[in-house]
Motif scaffolding. Sequence first.
Motif, PDB file in Angstrom:
ATOM      1  N   UNK A 226       0.750  -1.187  -0.173  1.00 10.61           N
ATOM      2  CA  UNK A 226      -0.083  -0.007   0.093  1.00 10.61           C
ATOM      3  C   UNK A 226       0.771   1.174  -0.060  1.00 10.61           C
ATOM      4  N   UNK A 227       0.633   2.167  -0.747  1.00 12.30           N
ATOM      5  CA  UNK A 227       1.108   3.608  -0.412  1.00 12.30           C
ATOM      6  C   UNK A 227       0.062   4.578   0.034  1.00 12.30           C
ATOM      7  N   UNK A 228       0.280   5.261   1.050  1.00 10.37           N
ATOM      8  CA  UNK A 228      -0.606   6.297   1.530  1.00 10.37           C
ATOM      9  C   UNK A 228       0.023   7.513   1.351  1.00 10.37           C
ATOM     10  N   UNK A 229      -0.985   8.719   1.270  1.00 10.67           N
ATOM     11  CA  UNK A 229      -0.619   9.867   1.092  1.00 10.67           C
ATOM     12  C   UNK A 229      -1.476  10.828   1.928  1.00 10.67           C
ATOM     13  N   UNK A 230      -0.715  12.043   2.505  1.00  6.92           N
ATOM     14  CA  UNK A 230      -1.253  12.768   3.466  1.00  6.92           C
ATOM     15  C   UNK A 230      -0.843  14.253   3.266  1.00  6.92           C
ATOM     16  N   UNK A 231      -1.563  15.315   3.152  1.00  5.05           N
ATOM     17  CA  UNK A 231      -1.354  16.522   3.215  1.00  5.05           C
ATOM     18  C   UNK A 231      -1.499  17.192   1.633  1.00  5.05           C
ATOM     19  N   UNK A 232      -0.755  18.577   1.547  1.00  5.69           N
ATOM     20  CA  UNK A 232      -0.557  19.174   0.288  1.00  5.69           C
ATOM     21  C   UNK A 232       0.764  19.415  -0.162  1.00  5.69           C
ATOM     22  N   UNK A 233       1.700  18.610   0.441  1.00  7.85           N
ATOM     23  CA  UNK A 233       2.918  18.865  -0.103  1.00  7.85           C
ATOM     24  C   UNK A 233       3.280  18.024  -1.211  1.00  7.85           C
ATOM     25  N   UNK A 234       2.515  16.903  -1.569  1.00  7.50           N
ATOM     26  CA  UNK A 234       2.598  15.986  -2.725  1.00  7.50           C
ATOM     27  C   UNK A 234       1.414  16.219  -3.479  1.00  7.50           C
ATOM     28  N   UNK A 235       2.161  16.456  -4.846  1.00  8.94           N
ATOM     29  CA  UNK A 235       0.905  16.680  -6.058  1.00  8.94           C
ATOM     30  C   UNK A 235       0.620  15.341  -6.351  1.00  8.94           C
TER      31      UNK A 235
END
Length: 473
Positions: A226-235
Amino acid sequence: MEHLYEKLENYSTNDYYPYHMPGHKRRMAGALPKQIIDIDITEIDGFDNLHHPEGMIRKLQQKAAALYGAEESFYLINGSTCGILSAISAALPEGGHILMARNCHKSAYHGVYLRNLTVSYLYPSVMEEYDISDAITPAQVEEALNKEPDIDAVLLVSPTYEGRIADVEQIARIVHKRGIPLIVDEAHGAHLGWSEEFGANSCQAGADLVIHSVHKTLPAMTQTALLHVNGDRIDRDRLRRFLHIYQSSSPSYVLMASIDNALHVMEKDGHRLFCFFAERYYQMMHKLSECRHLEVLAPKKGKQDIGKLVISAKKYGLSGQRLYDILLEDYHLQTEMATESICLAMFTVGDGEDAYERMTKALLEIDEKMAAGLIQPDFSARKHPYSVLDARDSIPLSRAWDMPGELVPLKEAVNRYVGEFIHLYPPGIPLLAPGERMTEEKYRQIQDYLEQRLKVQGVKQINDTKMIKVLRK
Ligand SMILES: Cc1ncc(COP(=O)(O)O)c(C=O)c1O
């Protein structure tokens, strides 16, 4: 909620004829169990598409995000490897500058190569009793960022292969103060956050991108992650683009169903399973505390992961490889890996009572034999903490791996820049990366590892000679 494995199972009993891939047509299993191919389909109607999820896969990913405390999660069928490549590619510009723990998995180095990045390393300290790398500390990250103000992203591995856990919450705060993202390779920590016993996972601790190998510590099939992403630092669009690039265009429904299944089992029954796991593990540790010669690294919430039994017979003078061999040959216990100093056994919720009983009995017996002098020590002093190497004298990896090279006998490689990764596998942490100099000390380390029959990759045996690729002068 509709589960993929149930839907696939139901579909396998209907009368729809497959005029589509895969070529086994759900009929020709050969010597494989028929049940596997029964549920092995492609993107047909009603089953959504991992690369463009709008239906059930989208819902399953949303469910995974909710379970891990992420804003968005992605199913991965090419292992954490493709999650790490995608995370690095999305978090940094091409040719950017990454601050990365030296004990990262080789896939992180491959990301550096593919995206032409400049690397600055964080060198973990060594735990002398076991000769293993400790977790990277917040102070180390702070100091490195003060020294190198142009860093675009930070990458850590936590838990490490041996189970050392970093203070991700604190590190995330430090990294975010610079306005840059933190990537945590939590491949070995898909179980974190599921139980009081284990502490938070890195999504909950504030990392921007977190990668979990579901297959490593939860009951799921190899390659599931799994890959998880949080916040707005990643496009997010860029992240999706790289996932399209690094993931197969024919994602396996069997593997996706396995992720769904593992998470469902954890959600339904995780509490009981994790309690059983923790209780048995602590009982085993308690019994093993009687050992006079063997030492085992005690689990500690937020510091040392519970599933990694790190065993050392260093005081007695027995190598990790010899201990590994004894467990395998005399007790039929196949452990995960050996280094010069330790043998590592993995425990998960998948283990039953017998796993703890057999390991405890074997280790107590080995310890008794040591006390009676029935096991020959094979070594007097450890020389090489295996993952810590100073790589400052080097040609950038992104250039070096493409430079013309030549094969030379290992000894003649001293003082030359190597042209290939050299690592123990597992764990796949480079001892040397392409473009790094083979010092006399590194030569001796590799030579010692080979003599101890550790699984060194990157050295070729040609006739009677160990050869290594170095860069042409
Ligand atoms: C720390 C770490 N990260 C990433 C990986 C790659 O994981 P996968 O095998 O799921 O691609 C590994 C594999 O052993 C690993 O140990």
